[in-house]
Design an enzyme around this catalytic site. Sequence first.
Site, PDB file in Angstrom:
ATOM      1  N   GLY A 161       0.867  -1.290  -0.117  1.00  0.00           N
ATOM      2  CA  GLY A 161      -0.153   0.011  -0.156  1.00  0.00           C
ATOM      3  C   GLY A 161       0.950   1.401   0.069  1.00  0.00           C
ATOM      4  N   ALA A 202       2.395   4.952  -3.106  1.00  0.00           N
ATOM      5  CA  ALA A 202       2.667   4.706  -4.561  1.00  0.00           C
ATOM      6  C   ALA A 202       1.517   3.598  -4.857  1.00  0.00           C
ATOM      7  CB  ALA A 202       3.839   4.078  -4.724  1.00  0.00           C
ATOM      8  N   GLU A 258       6.687  14.447   2.426  1.00  0.00           N
ATOM      9  CA  GLU A 258       5.375  15.111   2.708  1.00  0.00           C
ATOM     10  C   GLU A 258       5.420  16.421   1.712  1.00  0.00           C
ATOM     11  OE1 GLU A 258       5.268  15.083   6.945  1.00  0.00           O
ATOM     12  OE2 GLU A 258       4.126  13.296   6.687  1.00  0.00           O
ATOM     13  N   LYS A 306       1.773  24.716  -1.692  1.00  0.00           N
ATOM     14  CA  LYS A 306       3.480  24.927  -1.875  1.00  0.00           C
ATOM     15  C   LYS A 306       3.409  25.631  -3.078  1.00  0.00           C
ATOM     16  CE  LYS A 306       7.497  22.231  -2.529  1.00  0.00           C
ATOM     17  NZ  LYS A 306       7.840  20.818  -2.537  1.00  0.00           N
TER      18      LYS A 306
END
Length: 518
Positions: free
Chosen positions: A15, A18, A56, A85
């Site tokens: 899991g 990706a 992150e 961002k």
Amino acid sequence: MSGNLSPFHFAIVGGGTAGWMAALLFAHKWLKPEAARPVQITLIEAPDIGIIGVGEGSTPSLKRFFQQLGIADSEWMPACQATYKTNIRFVNWSPAAAAMGLGSDYSHPFISQPDLHSETAFYSNCFKRRLGLAVETAPEKFLLNGYLAAQQLAPLTPANFPFRIEYGYHFDSGLLGQFLKQKALAMGVQYQAMTVTQVNQSPDGRIASLTGEITDGDSKAMQTLSADFFIDCTGFRANLLQQTLQVPFESFANNLFNDAAVVLPTEAFVIPPVETKATALSNGWAWQIPLRHRTGNGYVYSSAFLSKDAAELELRQHLGLVDSEVNARHLQMKVGQVMRSWEKNCLALGLSQGFIEPLEATALHLVQSSIEQFIDTFADFSAEGQVEFNRLVHQRFEAVRDYIVAHYKLSSRSDSHYWRANSSNMQLSESLRQILDVWFRQGDLAQELSRQEQGRQQSGSHFGATSWHCLLAGYGVFPPLRQPQPVNVSDAFTELELAAFFNGCSLNFQPQHLLWRD
């Protein structure tokens, strides 16, 4: 349309971000009534294996991912404690730039549509400065997202704003994995909690099935799961591609020295910045990633130059947490890539495929671009195009590696053996050598990058001419100024009044801390 064809079964092993990204993009492509063939997608995840969760931050590719799936920022960002961002700010990487009066830090803003009006001015001034002329070359002065970062404004525009703005995100990687999981299950992806203990191969070497242990309450049972195609998302272990299919791993250790990280959280900002900060330290660099509920911090370093305990102490000193009881988390990184991401009936993604340190937050970009490339190549459920796929993905990793390597090779820090070893390292690719040669010879950098892309038969490199100008100008990779300076030097920044233009644009944006209120 599917006739009597049996479902083609994809088994995704592992899991994390990706695995669930692959599940969602596969489902979006193939789990629909009009699909040419029925498809079954199963994600297999060991219940006792967590995710590394270092990266992150993202590039603007993640915005495209959510747009493809029709998932709005207002839905997933609060669920994942995410913030916007627009920029990466590099602090203390180049003392030479500071000594030249160019500042101790510089920005690498994400490139947006308004920058089409200012990139040429940026290139022009960089060329003039390479000739020794005193003109403005700070990247953030020429690119809109640099202004948004400086003013702490989110990259969201009113409906009548005429330009497309690119941006990335900061997010809690654990929460993002859970969010993607729920979305994938709702789209029809099947889930199996199983600890794989054996990978079974057919006589031709292809993977035939997986045998593993399933826990149901207090009872345990062994089960074998067959599939047509397997996606290896088992992390650095790479159980399928590397361990079973024996695909070699190409290490980047000879030109990317960092192989470890130590992580410490701090409290959230009252007003979270819209940028990631990367601060150079004695033997690597520290990240600062602002989330809604905390601030992520970590120190990426080389264990050949710095011990684990010394790295933790330096990070604590950097954060003012020397006497804090907050526990640090230590991680090891395997930097490099597999020689072939797709082998037989197996595709590796994420850490199983390769890893380049998180300096430019490219991890998810490489995952996403690999999935999208695979979907395009595997459209008819055949291996035709596999060789070309592997070539393109391999080159994509190399291009990202070269851009990261340049950060270390060009740094003018000399305060430790680590930085001196980086600056003297000559293990550079031919591509990177040519890029630097063109820059130092006052050549056309954009033309050289275009020439290299044509030679590789690959377009759309993640780091284009503007990104390279940001790095080289931000580091102050310029000759000394001419003395005396010619009179009436043309400064494109002043002539175009970019500051007034971008400040006018930024009046349409809001601070991001006002966007997602509880």
